[in-house]
Design an enzyme around this catalytic site. Structure first.
Site, PDB file in Angstrom:
ATOM      1  N   TYR A   1       0.791  -1.231   0.000  1.00  0.00           N
ATOM      2  CA  TYR A   1       0.000   0.000   0.000  1.00  0.00           C
ATOM      3  C   TYR A   1       0.827   1.287   0.000  1.00  0.00           C
ATOM      4  CZ  TYR A   1      -3.698  -3.302   1.136  1.00  0.00           C
ATOM      5  OH  TYR A   1      -4.564  -4.354   1.097  1.00  0.00           O
TER       6      TYR A   1
ATOM      7  N   HIS B   1      -8.962   2.151  -5.492  1.00  0.00           N
ATOM      8  CA  HIS B   1      -8.122   1.248  -4.693  1.00  0.00           C
ATOM      9  C   HIS B   1      -6.669   1.620  -4.902  1.00  0.00           C
ATOM     10  CE1 HIS B   1     -11.545  -1.206  -3.750  1.00  0.00           C
ATOM     11  NE2 HIS B   1     -11.888  -1.142  -5.024  1.00  0.00           N
TER      12      HIS B   1
HETATM   13  O1  CA2 Z   1      -5.969  -1.398  -2.544  1.00  0.00           O
HETATM   14  C1  CA2 Z   1      -6.881  -0.917  -1.839  1.00  0.00           C
HETATM   15  O2  CA2 Z   1      -7.039   0.288  -1.700  1.00  0.00           O
HETATM   16  C2  CA2 Z   1      -7.807  -1.874  -1.092  1.00  0.00           C
HETATM   17  O3  CA2 Z   1      -9.105  -1.279  -1.066  1.00  0.00           O
HETATM   18  C3  CA2 Z   1      -7.242  -1.973   0.316  1.00  0.00           C
HETATM   19  C4  CA2 Z   1      -8.000  -2.976   1.189  1.00  0.00           C
HETATM   20  C5  CA2 Z   1      -8.122  -4.326   0.489  1.00  0.00           C
HETATM   21  O4  CA2 Z   1      -8.929  -5.215   1.263  1.00  0.00           O
HETATM   22  C6  CA2 Z   1      -8.739  -4.179  -0.904  1.00  0.00           C
HETATM   23  O5  CA2 Z   1      -8.767  -5.454  -1.523  1.00  0.00           O
HETATM   24  C7  CA2 Z   1      -7.922  -3.230  -1.756  1.00  0.00           C
HETATM   25  C8  CA2 Z   1      -7.272  -3.176   2.511  1.00  0.00           C
HETATM   26  C9  CA2 Z   1      -7.151  -1.916   3.324  1.00  0.00           C
HETATM   27  C10 CA2 Z   1      -6.326  -2.206   4.523  1.00  0.00           C
HETATM   28  O6  CA2 Z   1      -5.268  -1.290   4.576  1.00  0.00           O
HETATM   29  C11 CA2 Z   1      -4.167  -1.596   5.299  1.00  0.00           C
HETATM   30  C12 CA2 Z   1      -3.166  -0.661   5.269  1.00  0.00           C
HETATM   31  C13 CA2 Z   1      -2.010  -0.903   5.959  1.00  0.00           C
HETATM   32  C14 CA2 Z   1      -1.864  -2.060   6.707  1.00  0.00           C
HETATM   33  C15 CA2 Z   1      -2.873  -2.984   6.738  1.00  0.00           C
HETATM   34  C16 CA2 Z   1      -4.039  -2.742   6.039  1.00  0.00           C
END
Ligand code: CA2
Length: 158
Positions: free
Chosen positions: A33, A110
């Site tokens: 991310y 996303h």
């Molecule tokens: O890529 C994206 O923006 C997502 O929406 C992020 C979600 C994921 O479930 C989608 O499939 C794609 C996850 C968000 C969680 O974010 C975190 C950030 C840092 C550490 C852990 C989780």
């Protein structure tokens, strides 16, 4: 005179809504991310909207119910919505129902490219109600979405 346009008083704000766990951005999983925090994304998004004379309501919640409430609020209080529903993207019919009722342009964003990841991320309930989907461009994707909504706000019929 400043180069930045003041948010115009006549146009309602763009709602930028972020779902569960996005408050952890920058702290965990930077390889997926990136290192940009959600607060930094919020600052960039507001600055970009400001260049178009628009303002932003930037929010994050870990609660599905709260996100649904904000989508309902956005029906009357926004000129459009940017939504990163995070994990709820792939699970929530209730969020889809709220998105269907929006009656405003909705851009699904996303940070990562879910199609290049696990199989269960390939289906999005949100996409069924979205005007368009932006994924895989990291924080920049939010700015692309603002650019599009700003263009729509200026000339709603394209
Ligand atoms: O890529 C994206 O923006 C997502 O929406 C992020 C979600 C994921 O479930 C989608 O499939 C794609 C996850 C968000 C969680 O974010 C975190 C950030 C840092 C550490 C852990 C989780």
């Amino acid at each position: 005179m400043s180069g930045l346009a003041e948010p115009s008083s006549g146009t309602k704000p763009i709602y930028v809504l972020n779902g569960p766990n996005l408050n952890l951005l920058g702290e965990r999983e930077p390889e997926v991310y990136g290192r940009t925090t959600l607060a930094q994304i919020g600052e960039r998004v507001s600055a970009r909207a400001g260049t178009f004379g628009l303002s932003v309501e930037f929010r994050q919640s870990n609660s599905e119910a709260e996100l649904i409430g904000w989508l309902q609020e956005a029906r009357h209080e926004s000129c459009g919505v940017v939504l990163n529903a995070a994990g709820l993207t792939h699970t929530s019919v209730a969020l889809l129902d709220a998105a269907r009722a929006l009656g405003r342009p909705l851009i699904e964003v996303h940070l990562s490219n879910p199609y290049a990841r696990e199989e269960y991320r390939r289906h999005s309930f949100v996409s069924e109600a979205a005007t368009g989907v932006i994924c895989g461009f990291g924080a920049q994707g939010y700015l692309f979405a603002i650019d599009h909504l700003a263009q729509l706000a200026k000339s709603p019929n394209g």
